[in-house]
Design a protein around this motif. Structure first.
Motif, PDB file in Angstrom:
ATOM      1  N   ARG A 247      58.376  25.468  27.866  1.00 42.00           N
ATOM      2  CA  ARG A 247      57.838  25.214  26.531  1.00 42.00           C
ATOM      3  C   ARG A 247      58.464  23.963  25.916  1.00 42.00           C
ATOM      4  O   ARG A 247      59.079  24.012  24.861  1.00 42.00           O
ATOM      5  CB  ARG A 247      58.052  26.441  25.644  1.00 42.00           C
ATOM      6  N   HIS A 248      58.325  22.852  26.622  1.00 40.67           N
ATOM      7  CA  HIS A 248      58.759  21.563  26.105  1.00 40.67           C
ATOM      8  C   HIS A 248      57.916  20.492  26.777  1.00 40.67           C
ATOM      9  O   HIS A 248      57.202  20.760  27.748  1.00 40.67           O
ATOM     10  CB  HIS A 248      60.250  21.337  26.374  1.00 40.67           C
ATOM     11  N   SER A 249      58.005  19.278  26.276  1.00 36.04           N
ATOM     12  CA  SER A 249      57.134  18.211  26.767  1.00 36.04           C
ATOM     13  C   SER A 249      57.865  17.167  27.614  1.00 36.04           C
ATOM     14  O   SER A 249      57.250  16.195  28.066  1.00 36.04           O
ATOM     15  CB  SER A 249      56.467  17.489  25.577  1.00 36.04           C
ATOM     16  N   GLY A 250      59.175  17.369  27.854  1.00 35.38           N
ATOM     17  CA  GLY A 250      59.942  16.389  28.617  1.00 35.38           C
ATOM     18  C   GLY A 250      59.937  16.665  30.106  1.00 35.38           C
ATOM     19  O   GLY A 250      59.211  17.545  30.602  1.00 35.38           O
ATOM     20  N   ASP A 251      60.770  15.913  30.843  1.00 33.46           N
ATOM     21  CA  ASP A 251      60.922  16.145  32.277  1.00 33.46           C
ATOM     22  C   ASP A 251      61.507  17.532  32.522  1.00 33.46           C
ATOM     23  O   ASP A 251      62.415  17.975  31.812  1.00 33.46           O
ATOM     24  CB  ASP A 251      61.852  15.098  32.894  1.00 33.46           C
ATOM     25  N   ARG A 252      61.003  18.205  33.529  1.00 32.62           N
ATOM     26  CA  ARG A 252      61.511  19.529  33.846  1.00 32.62           C
ATOM     27  C   ARG A 252      62.892  19.450  34.486  1.00 32.62           C
ATOM     28  O   ARG A 252      63.173  18.558  35.280  1.00 32.62           O
ATOM     29  CB  ARG A 252      60.557  20.261  34.794  1.00 32.62           C
ATOM     30  N   VAL A 253      63.747  20.381  34.136  1.00 34.43           N
ATOM     31  CA  VAL A 253      65.089  20.487  34.725  1.00 34.43           C
ATOM     32  C   VAL A 253      65.124  21.732  35.603  1.00 34.43           C
ATOM     33  O   VAL A 253      64.765  22.825  35.154  1.00 34.43           O
ATOM     34  CB  VAL A 253      66.170  20.588  33.632  1.00 34.43           C
ATOM     35  N   PHE A 254      65.553  21.563  36.848  1.00 30.11           N
ATOM     36  CA  PHE A 254      65.707  22.718  37.739  1.00 30.11           C
ATOM     37  C   PHE A 254      67.011  23.412  37.368  1.00 30.11           C
ATOM     38  O   PHE A 254      68.072  23.135  37.925  1.00 30.11           O
ATOM     39  CB  PHE A 254      65.725  22.277  39.198  1.00 30.11           C
ATOM     40  N   LEU A 255      66.920  24.310  36.415  1.00 31.27           N
ATOM     41  CA  LEU A 255      68.109  24.885  35.802  1.00 31.27           C
ATOM     42  C   LEU A 255      68.742  25.932  36.700  1.00 31.27           C
ATOM     43  O   LEU A 255      69.779  25.719  37.323  1.00 31.27           O
ATOM     44  CB  LEU A 255      67.749  25.467  34.438  1.00 31.27           C
ATOM     45  N   LEU A 256      68.142  27.085  36.770  1.00 29.14           N
ATOM     46  CA  LEU A 256      68.581  28.169  37.643  1.00 29.14           C
ATOM     47  C   LEU A 256      67.343  28.859  38.183  1.00 29.14           C
ATOM     48  O   LEU A 256      66.458  29.246  37.410  1.00 29.14           O
ATOM     49  CB  LEU A 256      69.440  29.188  36.888  1.00 29.14           C
TER      50      LEU A 256
ATOM     51  N   LEU B  49      74.395  31.827  32.134  1.00 24.45           N
ATOM     52  CA  LEU B  49      74.458  30.545  31.432  1.00 24.45           C
ATOM     53  C   LEU B  49      73.783  30.748  30.092  1.00 24.45           C
ATOM     54  O   LEU B  49      72.644  31.218  30.029  1.00 24.45           O
ATOM     55  CB  LEU B  49      73.735  29.459  32.223  1.00 24.45           C
ATOM     56  N   ALA B  50      74.486  30.412  29.024  1.00 20.36           N
ATOM     57  CA  ALA B  50      73.942  30.623  27.682  1.00 20.36           C
ATOM     58  C   ALA B  50      74.147  29.368  26.851  1.00 20.36           C
ATOM     59  O   ALA B  50      75.001  28.534  27.161  1.00 20.36           O
ATOM     60  CB  ALA B  50      74.633  31.815  27.015  1.00 20.36           C
ATOM     61  N   GLY B  51      73.348  29.236  25.789  1.00 17.98           N
ATOM     62  CA  GLY B  51      73.557  28.080  24.940  1.00 17.98           C
ATOM     63  C   GLY B  51      72.469  27.839  23.932  1.00 17.98           C
ATOM     64  O   GLY B  51      71.634  28.718  23.654  1.00 17.98           O
ATOM     65  N   ARG B  52      72.487  26.630  23.373  1.00 23.02           N
ATOM     66  CA  ARG B  52      71.533  26.256  22.346  1.00 23.02           C
ATOM     67  C   ARG B  52      70.113  26.188  22.915  1.00 23.02           C
ATOM     68  O   ARG B  52      69.891  25.696  24.017  1.00 23.02           O
ATOM     69  CB  ARG B  52      71.913  24.901  21.745  1.00 23.02           C
ATOM     70  N   ARG B  53      69.171  26.671  22.142  1.00 24.33           N
ATOM     71  CA  ARG B  53      67.774  26.703  22.570  1.00 24.33           C
ATOM     72  C   ARG B  53      67.268  25.318  22.961  1.00 24.33           C
ATOM     73  O   ARG B  53      66.573  25.157  23.970  1.00 24.33           O
ATOM     74  CB  ARG B  53      66.908  27.300  21.462  1.00 24.33           C
ATOM     75  N   GLU B  54      67.610  24.299  22.164  1.00 24.10           N
ATOM     76  CA  GLU B  54      67.117  22.950  22.420  1.00 24.10           C
ATOM     77  C   GLU B  54      67.481  22.481  23.822  1.00 24.10           C
ATOM     78  O   GLU B  54      66.680  21.819  24.504  1.00 24.10           O
ATOM     79  CB  GLU B  54      67.701  21.991  21.379  1.00 24.10           C
ATOM     80  N   LEU B  55      68.710  22.822  24.272  1.00 22.37           N
ATOM     81  CA  LEU B  55      69.133  22.446  25.617  1.00 22.37           C
ATOM     82  C   LEU B  55      68.560  23.383  26.672  1.00 22.37           C
ATOM     83  O   LEU B  55      67.994  22.938  27.679  1.00 22.37           O
ATOM     84  CB  LEU B  55      70.661  22.460  25.703  1.00 22.37           C
ATOM     85  N   MET B  56      68.709  24.677  26.466  1.00 25.13           N
ATOM     86  CA  MET B  56      68.295  25.653  27.466  1.00 25.13           C
ATOM     87  C   MET B  56      66.798  25.551  27.773  1.00 25.13           C
ATOM     88  O   MET B  56      66.382  25.714  28.921  1.00 25.13           O
ATOM     89  CB  MET B  56      68.648  27.063  26.991  1.00 25.13           C
ATOM     90  N   GLU B  57      65.994  25.273  26.767  1.00 29.66           N
ATOM     91  CA  GLU B  57      64.552  25.225  26.960  1.00 29.66           C
ATOM     92  C   GLU B  57      64.127  24.080  27.879  1.00 29.66           C
ATOM     93  O   GLU B  57      63.017  24.095  28.439  1.00 29.66           O
ATOM     94  CB  GLU B  57      63.833  25.123  25.612  1.00 29.66           C
ATOM     95  N   ARG B  58      65.000  23.107  28.093  1.00 28.98           N
ATOM     96  CA  ARG B  58      64.679  22.034  29.040  1.00 28.98           C
ATOM     97  C   ARG B  58      64.528  22.574  30.460  1.00 28.98           C
ATOM     98  O   ARG B  58      63.913  21.941  31.314  1.00 28.98           O
ATOM     99  CB  ARG B  58      65.769  20.953  29.005  1.00 28.98           C
ATOM    100  N   GLY B  59      65.102  23.730  30.703  1.00 26.51           N
ATOM    101  CA  GLY B  59      64.917  24.383  31.992  1.00 26.51           C
ATOM    102  C   GLY B  59      63.769  25.366  31.983  1.00 26.51           C
ATOM    103  O   GLY B  59      63.581  26.124  32.947  1.00 26.51           O
ATOM    104  N   GLY B  60      62.978  25.367  30.904  1.00 24.88           N
ATOM    105  CA  GLY B  60      61.859  26.295  30.769  1.00 24.88           C
ATOM    106  C   GLY B  60      60.510  25.622  30.839  1.00 24.88           C
ATOM    107  O   GLY B  60      60.353  24.543  31.421  1.00 24.88           O
TER     108      GLY B  60
END
Length: 447
Positions: free
Chosen positions: A291-300, A278-289
């Motif tokens: 280093r952000h301040s929002g709700d965590r996303v269980f990405l992969l 799965l690849a994409g824009r940093r702003e979106l992908m980082e939501r599964g990481g």
């Protein structure tokens, strides 16, 4: 049944394959681990069980050799047991395959991938395409706060997960409430997509589609989708499981110069080894990481997603594609094959009934009846004749391991198959040449 058909069909024996198929059905639901590999996809009693493969050839458990197309459901694009890939895998096997912390191979694989697909800024690896596409959908829903997913109705498969399978005839076990959240849009029709987005204003999280398939995108279509997604605030996802590498090393997004928000890759990425991305824009992908301040996303989060030897295989595949011009070779082989099949079919008077379609690197064929309608019966006849001639071809998707002699042999077998096809058309009944039930579509409600 005509004598020629009987003699050709009797040139090889599949007794061990038949026994192995019975053993599979006794132990494995459907007799295979992928529905598209099921023996219902092949003529009755002519579904070979494979013993080994090398290059563009495979051998079944009875010792019959076949020229193979569509290898590994399009995943083995370099041919079986490719030396460059195996060398990379062997280097990792003695070093361990999975650890309690990330391996340095994960860094190297990510760097290699993002250098190959420069339209993406971050990547996360998994084992199969369904995990990657479902993660993309989940991420889109999290980022937009919207519940609905819009899938391209003209593309056959996106995921084994409920959001997609619920839309197919095999929807047993999936709640209607889940299926109702998936809507569809037609490929190539921007006006219809605009209408869908307007109808479900502020409800659609993403548009997911294969950027191209058996037809090229109409001029301006992908650019138009990009604009629609931006205007309506939804995420544009390209499923590049098939187009990845076969269209260009950077996928269809690289070829057509349209960057999606997210994209998914698999199949050719590992040349048969289990790896997807799965690849994409940093702003979106980082939501599964982290280093952000929002709700965590269980990405992969997969135990085997970063298995080192599969990532090593992926790196070797990408290097081989770039350094050896594999995509161009796939196109050249496909063009030679398509021209030969069309000439053979036309020469036998069935050029309007055995039809080759698709991009040269991703050819499929249609089998049409006397009314020029798609026919499972005529597909059965055609597959049966190909198998009897030593060609295993649920499609005409090429691998780079094919040589000119393989293509020429395939065309000869196609010509012989078309001679039988013509007899069936003249009789307006293919039944005498089927020797059993017809092949069946994968997606159907009843067995």
């Amino acid at each position: 049944m005509d004598t020629e058909h009987t003699e050709r069909a009797g040139q090889f024996v599949q007794s061990r394959s038949r026994t192995a198929n019975e053993r599979l059905h006794a132990l494995v639901p459907g007799g295979a681990h992928t529905y598209a590999k099921g023996d219902d996809q092949y003529p009755e009693n002519l579904a070979p069980v494979i013993s080994r493969g090398h290059g563009a050839h495979v051998w079944d458990v009875d010792g019959n050799r076949y020229i193979e197309y569509g290898s590994g459901l399009r995943s083995v694009s370099l041919g079986h047991a490719h030396p460059r890939v195996l060398e990379a895998v062997r280097r990792e096997l003695d070093r361990g395959s999975n650890f309690v912390r990330p391996s340095i191979v994960e860094v190297e694989a990510a760097e290699r991938f993002l250098a190959t697909v420069p339209t993406a800024e971050m990547v996360k690896f998994a084992k199969n395409g369904s995990d990657a596409t479902t993660a993309a959908v989940r991420l889109a829903r999290a980022a937009t706060g919207r519940p609905r997913v819009a899938i391209c109705a003209d593309h056959p498969f996106f995921s084994v997960d409920d959001w997609f399978i619920g839309t197919t005839p095999m929807s047993a076990g999936i709640p209607a409430a889940t299926t109702e959240l998936t809507v569809a849009f037609p490929y190539g029709d921007l006006a219809a997509t605009q209408q869908l987005l307007t109808r479900y204003q502020d409800e659609i999280a993403c548009l997911i589609l294969e950027p191209a398939s058996h037809t090229e995108p109409p001029p301006g279509y992908l650019e138009g989708l990009r604009e629609l997604a931006d205007r309506h605030g939804c995420v544009l996802i390209f499923d590049e499981m098939i187009t990845g590498f076969r269209w260009s090393e950077a996928g269809a997004q690289g070829l057509y110069d349209v960057a999606p928000d997210l994209s998914t890759f698999g199949k050719a990425l590992g040349n048969g080894f289990a790896v997807s991305a799965l690849a994409g824009r940093r702003e979106l992908m980082e939501r599964g990481g982290l280093r952000h301040s929002g709700d965590r996303v269980f990405l992969l989060s997969t135990t085997h997603g970063a298995e080192t030897h599969s990532l090593a295989a992926a790196m070797a595949v990408q290097t081989t594609y770039v350094e050896e011009g594999i995509t161009a070779r796939l196109h050249a082989l496909g063009e030679r094959l398509a021209a030969g099949v069309r000439e053979a079919a036309a020469g036998m008077g069935v050029g309007d009934h055995v039809v080759v379609r698709g991009r040269a690197s991703n050819l499929v064929f249609a089998t049409l009846d006397e009314n020029r309608q798609p026919s499972q019966e005529y597909r059965t006849l055609f597959l049966r004749q190909l198998l009897a001639g030593g060609v295993l071809a649920p499609s005409f998707v090429v691998s780079s391991a094919l040589c000119d002699a393989d293509i020429d042999r395939t065309v000869d077998v196609v010509a012989q198959a078309c001679a039988v096809y013509r007899k069936a058309l003249e009789a307006a009944d293919p039944t005498p040449w089927l020797a059993g039930r017809p092949v069946k579509p994968v997606f159907r409600r009843l067995v």
